[in-house]
Design a protein around this motif. Structure first.
Motif, PDB file in Angstrom:
ATOM      1  N   PRO A  31      41.926  59.889  36.332  1.00 31.56           N
ATOM      2  CA  PRO A  31      41.447  60.060  37.699  1.00 31.56           C
ATOM      3  C   PRO A  31      40.232  59.196  38.035  1.00 31.56           C
ATOM      4  O   PRO A  31      39.979  58.907  39.186  1.00 31.56           O
ATOM      5  N   GLY A  32      39.509  58.748  37.043  1.00 25.31           N
ATOM      6  CA  GLY A  32      38.369  57.872  37.283  1.00 25.31           C
ATOM      7  C   GLY A  32      38.754  56.453  37.627  1.00 25.31           C
ATOM      8  O   GLY A  32      37.901  55.623  37.906  1.00 25.31           O
ATOM      9  N   PHE A  33      40.048  56.137  37.606  1.00 20.32           N
ATOM     10  CA  PHE A  33      40.512  54.776  37.855  1.00 20.32           C
ATOM     11  C   PHE A  33      41.463  54.677  39.044  1.00 20.32           C
ATOM     12  O   PHE A  33      42.162  53.705  39.186  1.00 20.32           O
ATOM     13  N   ARG A  34      41.507  55.667  39.890  1.00 15.97           N
ATOM     14  CA  ARG A  34      42.446  55.644  41.020  1.00 15.97           C
ATOM     15  C   ARG A  34      41.979  54.682  42.101  1.00 15.97           C
ATOM     16  O   ARG A  34      40.830  54.671  42.498  1.00 15.97           O
ATOM     17  N   LEU A  35      42.919  53.907  42.626  1.00 12.75           N
ATOM     18  CA  LEU A  35      42.648  52.977  43.708  1.00 12.75           C
ATOM     19  C   LEU A  35      42.358  53.763  44.975  1.00 12.75           C
ATOM     20  O   LEU A  35      42.975  54.771  45.252  1.00 12.75           O
ATOM     21  N   GLY A  36      41.418  53.297  45.767  1.00 10.68           N
ATOM     22  CA  GLY A  36      41.133  53.943  47.035  1.00 10.68           C
ATOM     23  C   GLY A  36      39.889  54.799  47.000  1.00 10.68           C
ATOM     24  O   GLY A  36      39.369  55.215  48.027  1.00 10.68           O
ATOM     25  N   SER A  37      39.381  55.081  45.832  1.00 12.31           N
ATOM     26  CA  SER A  37      38.116  55.799  45.734  1.00 12.31           C
ATOM     27  C   SER A  37      37.120  54.873  45.046  1.00 12.31           C
ATOM     28  O   SER A  37      37.427  53.748  44.714  1.00 12.31           O
ATOM     29  N   ASP A  38      35.930  55.337  44.817  1.00  9.34           N
ATOM     30  CA  ASP A  38      34.900  54.522  44.191  1.00  9.34           C
ATOM     31  C   ASP A  38      35.142  54.490  42.684  1.00  9.34           C
ATOM     32  O   ASP A  38      34.531  55.234  41.927  1.00  9.34           O
ATOM     33  N   THR A  39      36.066  53.642  42.245  1.00  7.78           N
ATOM     34  CA  THR A  39      36.500  53.633  40.854  1.00  7.78           C
ATOM     35  C   THR A  39      36.533  52.220  40.298  1.00  7.78           C
ATOM     36  O   THR A  39      36.372  51.240  41.021  1.00  7.78           O
ATOM     37  N   THR A  40      36.785  52.124  39.010  1.00  4.60           N
ATOM     38  CA  THR A  40      36.909  50.818  38.369  1.00  4.60           C
ATOM     39  C   THR A  40      38.090  50.044  38.945  1.00  4.60           C
ATOM     40  O   THR A  40      37.988  48.843  39.208  1.00  4.60           O
ATOM     41  N   GLU A  41      39.211  50.721  39.165  1.00  4.02           N
ATOM     42  CA  GLU A  41      40.383  50.040  39.724  1.00  4.02           C
ATOM     43  C   GLU A  41      40.063  49.488  41.108  1.00  4.02           C
ATOM     44  O   GLU A  41      40.434  48.368  41.440  1.00  4.02           O
ATOM     45  N   ARG A  42      39.374  50.258  41.909  1.00  5.85           N
ATOM     46  CA  ARG A  42      38.974  49.807  43.247  1.00  5.85           C
ATOM     47  C   ARG A  42      38.023  48.622  43.126  1.00  5.85           C
ATOM     48  O   ARG A  42      38.128  47.643  43.848  1.00  5.85           O
ATOM     49  N   PHE A  43      37.064  48.701  42.203  1.00  8.71           N
ATOM     50  CA  PHE A  43      36.134  47.593  42.000  1.00  8.71           C
ATOM     51  C   PHE A  43      36.884  46.315  41.641  1.00  8.71           C
ATOM     52  O   PHE A  43      36.604  45.250  42.181  1.00  8.71           O
ATOM     53  N   LEU A  44      37.849  46.421  40.721  1.00 10.86           N
ATOM     54  CA  LEU A  44      38.613  45.239  40.307  1.00 10.86           C
ATOM     55  C   LEU A  44      39.396  44.655  41.472  1.00 10.86           C
ATOM     56  O   LEU A  44      39.429  43.438  41.661  1.00 10.86           O
ATOM     57  N   ALA A  45      40.033  45.511  42.269  1.00  9.26           N
ATOM     58  CA  ALA A  45      40.784  45.035  43.425  1.00  9.26           C
ATOM     59  C   ALA A  45      39.852  44.370  44.438  1.00  9.26           C
ATOM     60  O   ALA A  45      40.146  43.285  44.953  1.00  9.26           O
ATOM     61  N   ASP A  46      38.729  45.005  44.720  1.00  8.12           N
ATOM     62  CA  ASP A  46      37.770  44.428  45.664  1.00  8.12           C
ATOM     63  C   ASP A  46      37.228  43.101  45.151  1.00  8.12           C
ATOM     64  O   ASP A  46      37.088  42.133  45.901  1.00  8.12           O
ATOM     65  N   ARG A  47      36.925  43.050  43.868  1.00  6.92           N
ATOM     66  CA  ARG A  47      36.391  41.819  43.270  1.00  6.92           C
ATOM     67  C   ARG A  47      37.422  40.685  43.357  1.00  6.92           C
ATOM     68  O   ARG A  47      37.080  39.546  43.643  1.00  6.92           O
ATOM     69  N   GLN A  48      38.685  41.015  43.112  1.00  2.00           N
ATOM     70  CA  GLN A  48      39.742  40.013  43.192  1.00  2.00           C
ATOM     71  C   GLN A  48      39.853  39.457  44.611  1.00  2.00           C
ATOM     72  O   GLN A  48      39.960  38.247  44.803  1.00  2.00           O
ATOM     73  N   VAL A  49      39.791  40.324  45.605  1.00  2.00           N
ATOM     74  CA  VAL A  49      39.852  39.887  47.005  1.00  2.00           C
ATOM     75  C   VAL A  49      38.639  39.022  47.336  1.00  2.00           C
ATOM     76  O   VAL A  49      38.762  37.982  48.004  1.00  2.00           O
ATOM     77  N   ASP A  50      37.451  39.423  46.873  1.00  2.00           N
ATOM     78  CA  ASP A  50      36.246  38.635  47.121  1.00  2.00           C
ATOM     79  C   ASP A  50      36.349  37.245  46.489  1.00  2.00           C
ATOM     80  O   ASP A  50      35.957  36.245  47.101  1.00  2.00           O
ATOM     81  N   GLU A  51      36.861  37.175  45.260  1.00  2.00           N
ATOM     82  CA  GLU A  51      37.026  35.881  44.583  1.00  2.00           C
ATOM     83  C   GLU A  51      38.019  34.998  45.327  1.00  2.00           C
ATOM     84  O   GLU A  51      37.809  33.797  45.462  1.00  2.00           O
ATOM     85  N   GLU A  52      39.122  35.597  45.803  1.00  2.00           N
ATOM     86  CA  GLU A  52      40.106  34.836  46.571  1.00  2.00           C
ATOM     87  C   GLU A  52      39.488  34.295  47.852  1.00  2.00           C
ATOM     88  O   GLU A  52      39.684  33.132  48.210  1.00  2.00           O
ATOM     89  N   ALA A  53      38.719  35.130  48.548  1.00  2.00           N
ATOM     90  CA  ALA A  53      38.067  34.698  49.793  1.00  2.00           C
ATOM     91  C   ALA A  53      37.083  33.566  49.512  1.00  2.00           C
ATOM     92  O   ALA A  53      37.014  32.583  50.267  1.00  2.00           O
ATOM     93  N   ASP A  54      36.334  33.668  48.417  1.00  2.00           N
ATOM     94  CA  ASP A  54      35.400  32.613  48.051  1.00  2.00           C
ATOM     95  C   ASP A  54      36.121  31.295  47.800  1.00  2.00           C
ATOM     96  O   ASP A  54      35.682  30.236  48.247  1.00  2.00           O
ATOM     97  N   ARG A  55      37.258  31.347  47.098  1.00  2.00           N
ATOM     98  CA  ARG A  55      38.035  30.125  46.841  1.00  2.00           C
ATOM     99  C   ARG A  55      38.529  29.521  48.150  1.00  2.00           C
ATOM    100  O   ARG A  55      38.505  28.303  48.326  1.00  2.00           O
TER     101      ARG A  55
END
Length: 196
Positions: free
Chosen positions: A97-121
């Motif tokens: 439950p600590g890794f569910r997408l959509g809440s303040d979790t590691t999975e959410r962080f990874l998804a957000d980070r991936q989107v940020d990296e794509e936007a930067d590129r």
């Protein structure tokens, strides 16, 4: 830059410990760089990700503990490069439950980070567009679409696009023309967040 193609091996990372290890921005940047450009030394990685060779080496060893990267033989017998163990990665769902997408979790962080990296590129590519050779400038694509589609149609569309794209993956392509280079392609498809 030369590429030695490898057999395709896509992997899903769902182990909570590996996901937690990837939550470090530098580790994610290193993994992304190796997935795009193939085997590189810690020194080569450091130049691109804005860190030191020793720091990159430390984080590459941490990724190796989870089987995400490995050492390969050096062509020149000096510093041994690192490569990803897979030719493509995706972050899988976990029952933790600590890794569910959509809440303040590691999975959410990874998804957000991936989107940020794509936007930067994308921003860096737009800034460099005028310096590109005309053939690359004319071939670049920056498109967005609003589709009216059902979930099963979206899944099918994703599978069809994946099948079209897969032969061109940098790490696995054997028949690339002499003028080929690494291209960043990002596909995002989701129910529009503003839909009623």
């Amino acid at each position: 830059m030369s590429f030695t193609s490898r057999p395709e091996r896509r992997a899903t990372v769902s182990d909570p410990r590996a996901l937690r290890a990837l939550a470090h921005p530098l580790r994610l940047a290193l993994l992304d760089y190796l997935l795009a450009f193939g085997p590189r030394t810690a020194s080569e990685c450091a130049e691109v990700v804005g860190s030191t060779a020793s720091n990159c080496s430390y984080h590459l060893r941490a990724l190796a503990k989870f089987g995400l990267v490995e050492r390969v033989d050096a062509e020149d017998g000096r510093e041994r490069p690192w490569q990803t163990t897979a030719t493509g990665l995706q972050f899988g769902r976990t029952d933790d439950p600590g890794f569910r997408l959509g809440s303040d979790t590691t999975e959410r962080f990874l998804a957000d980070r991936q989107v940020d990296e794509e936007a930067d590129r994308v921003h860096r590519a737009i800034a460099q567009r005028d310096d590109l050779p005309p053939a690359w400038r004319d071939a670049s694509i920056l498109s967005a679409y609003a589709l009216r589609i059902a979930p099963d149609e979206l899944r099918e569309l994703g599978e069809r696009l994946d099948a079209l794209i897969r032969p061109y993956i940098a790490l696995t392509r054997e028949d690339a023309p002499a003028d080929a280079d690494v291209v960043a392609l990002h596909l995002n498809a989701f129910r529009h967040p503003d839909a009623p």
